[in-house]
Design an enzyme around this catalytic site. Sequence first.
Site, PDB file in Angstrom:
ATOM      1  N   SER A 172     -15.588  46.718 -41.480  1.00 13.64           N
ATOM      2  CA  SER A 172     -17.024  46.713 -41.231  1.00 13.64           C
ATOM      3  C   SER A 172     -17.618  48.110 -41.445  1.00 13.64           C
ATOM      4  O   SER A 172     -17.553  48.641 -42.554  1.00 13.64           O
ATOM      5  CB  SER A 172     -17.291  46.190 -39.815  1.00 13.64           C
ATOM      6  N   ASP A 409     -20.579  35.938 -44.177  1.00 13.45           N
ATOM      7  CA  ASP A 409     -20.736  37.124 -43.332  1.00 13.45           C
ATOM      8  C   ASP A 409     -22.176  37.240 -42.838  1.00 13.45           C
ATOM      9  O   ASP A 409     -23.113  37.261 -43.630  1.00 13.45           O
ATOM     10  CB  ASP A 409     -20.353  38.375 -44.129  1.00 13.45           C
ATOM     11  N   HIS A 437     -16.719  37.614 -40.506  1.00 11.63           N
ATOM     12  CA  HIS A 437     -16.687  39.073 -40.584  1.00 11.63           C
ATOM     13  C   HIS A 437     -15.508  39.692 -39.842  1.00 11.63           C
ATOM     14  O   HIS A 437     -14.994  40.735 -40.245  1.00 11.63           O
ATOM     15  CB  HIS A 437     -18.007  39.615 -40.012  1.00 11.63           C
TER      16      HIS A 437
END
Length: 711
Positions: A172, A409, A437
């Site tokens: 991320s 996502d 995610h």
Amino acid sequence: MAGRMAINAAKIVEQKTHVVPGKLKITEHFFDVPKDYSKPSAGTLRLFARSARKAENPADPEEEDEKKKQLPWLLYLQGGPGFECRSPQAYPWTNTMLDKGYQMLYLDQRGTGLSTPISASTLGLRGDNPVQANYLKLFRADSIIKDCEAIRKALTAGYPKAKQKWSIMGQSFGGFCSITYLSFFPEGLKEAFLCGGLQPLVKGPDEVYRRLYKKVIQRNESYYRKYPEDVERVRSIVKLLQRFGNSTVRLPSEGSLSARRFQQLGLMFGAHGGIDNLHEIVLRVSTDLELFGHITRQTLASIDGAIDFDSNILYAMLHEPIYCQGTAPNWSAHRIRKEFPQFDLDTDGPVFFTGEMIYPWMFDDYSELRKLKDQAELVAQTSDWPALFDEEQLAKNEVSVYAATYMEDMYVDFDFAQETAAKIKGCKTFVTNALYHDAVRIQPDMLPTPSTSHVSFDNVYEPAEDSYLLLDSLSSSKETAFLHQRFAQNTSSGRQTRPPLLTEIGTGSGIVLAFVTAHAEYIFGRSDLLTLGTDINSFACQATAGTVNTACKEAHKKHEEFRHTGVFLDPIVADLASTIRPYTVDVLIFNPPYVPTPGLPDLSKHDVYNRTTSETASAFDRDSHLLSLSYAGGLDGMETTDRLLEQLPAILSRDLGVAYILLCAQNKPSEVIERVRQWEGGWMAESVAHSGRKGGWEKLHILRIWRTSAI
């Protein structure tokens, strides 16, 4: 190259090593680095990291191989911004990476964990509000990657020059940091692994939130489709909280449970199980109100803990600035939200939850953030943010980059991610619509992909996006649930059902058949699955046998205590299903030659080409012919597929038959679906997966075709 400067090695302050359960040797490192790299004399920050390597006990510690002390480093960059790393033993992939020969480093990024952490109280020590706001500018990716370079130089100081580069793994926001690293200090990197971290290459966040709001709307729609009873529950809860006002209902953290804060629970939607977790909270609140007329402390605590901005204030303070280069964020998510009336709280329809967005009112509703309201406003109006990426450098990148991107996502827009990948030279992407995610955390032990290292791809189709899309789909939660239910080992009366027979038509390298056979217990919920493959290419059949047998052996090594693989019967050299008895196949998989071509390959010399050696055909002619069989689909790419579709009703078993067939856009999958639904005898078809490409004939679809009634 913009943003470049000389980085000196960090000062190693302390290193203490301990052995923890799991045979890991954990070293706790403290480093000192410049607070502001543009002003090295302006003071330092104390950084903390933990490294992990295998704990070994050599007979003579004095003679430990020097090479083992200098294992290649893999740095893990945590998501965020504003979140610290856990201990190495808490990450399921630690041992996997150690087995591959790395030593791991888990860094608490500056301002998090034990790396000079930022809270309202520690920030207050820096001076007045403008000083504090200015200080926060030093905690974005542009500073974090300089810390990484300084630490790399400190840890590899005694290494041979060829070994001083390290690998990085960014989840991320950690992936965002990785792209900044690739932009400004690529000379320190050997390779980069990004998981949901292909940052949008933008100068400001407005378009980011514009796209993300659309994805959040989709997740809300999915939520209410699954839990339609929650439409009225959520509406009632919101109306009650609105009636009480924004500050009446108090949380255990001393924050306020306003309707707008309750709406923020949609942040959970982007993770695996998020929809179900939010339903649990809604159900709790609704039940409390029905039974007691108020929300109990236990339920309030679950709401308090669901989203924790108070303990990680950088997550709120710097969330919008992580997209800024020379522009002020100016409460972007708050402004862009006005374009989406779906999120209005006063609605007669379903109340939609918001996602990963930061709003000015949060600095009233969250207890720790209240203390930072003025500082947050100053940060929101700041425009002199330095560069976070260099597109020119990324375009000539020489570092190996591997990126996992998730079509669903909710935090990193998929289209933006694909655009970024295209701008990084040599970036290889893994695209999936079966994971969210947090996949690297929630599914670290993804089913391993079978090895095809033994296969010669001179005359056998090499696995590509279509093959991996099939693996992705067959192991997705949606399809495993369907297959578990359809092929349950016992009936409702307790009678054991027959072992299902799965047949792959056109096995190629055997990667799909091997995957399903090796993971039969996971995909089908039973290990008595029988698997069979056919291919017109004899070399492909040889490859398939090797791939399946190797995959099953590896699976047995991992799960010695019980059998969880299926039973592989054989690969058969055959044209489509010509050797299969009618109505015997329960599950059929077909990745056909789907590329539109002027015609199909000439089969007049096929028997000659299909031999291991031939005196009448050159190896080049043979290989060219055999490979053409795997891709040339004739008119609309459908000539071979149409032949199989005509045979399908007589191939699939009379009661449970189901087929998975891969098509590209030019094969007109929607027309195929309608055609199948019109077959006599009760048939259904739908697209259960598709590739990430937005358009063009290359976009791939997987159709599931199944009987809806027995014959």
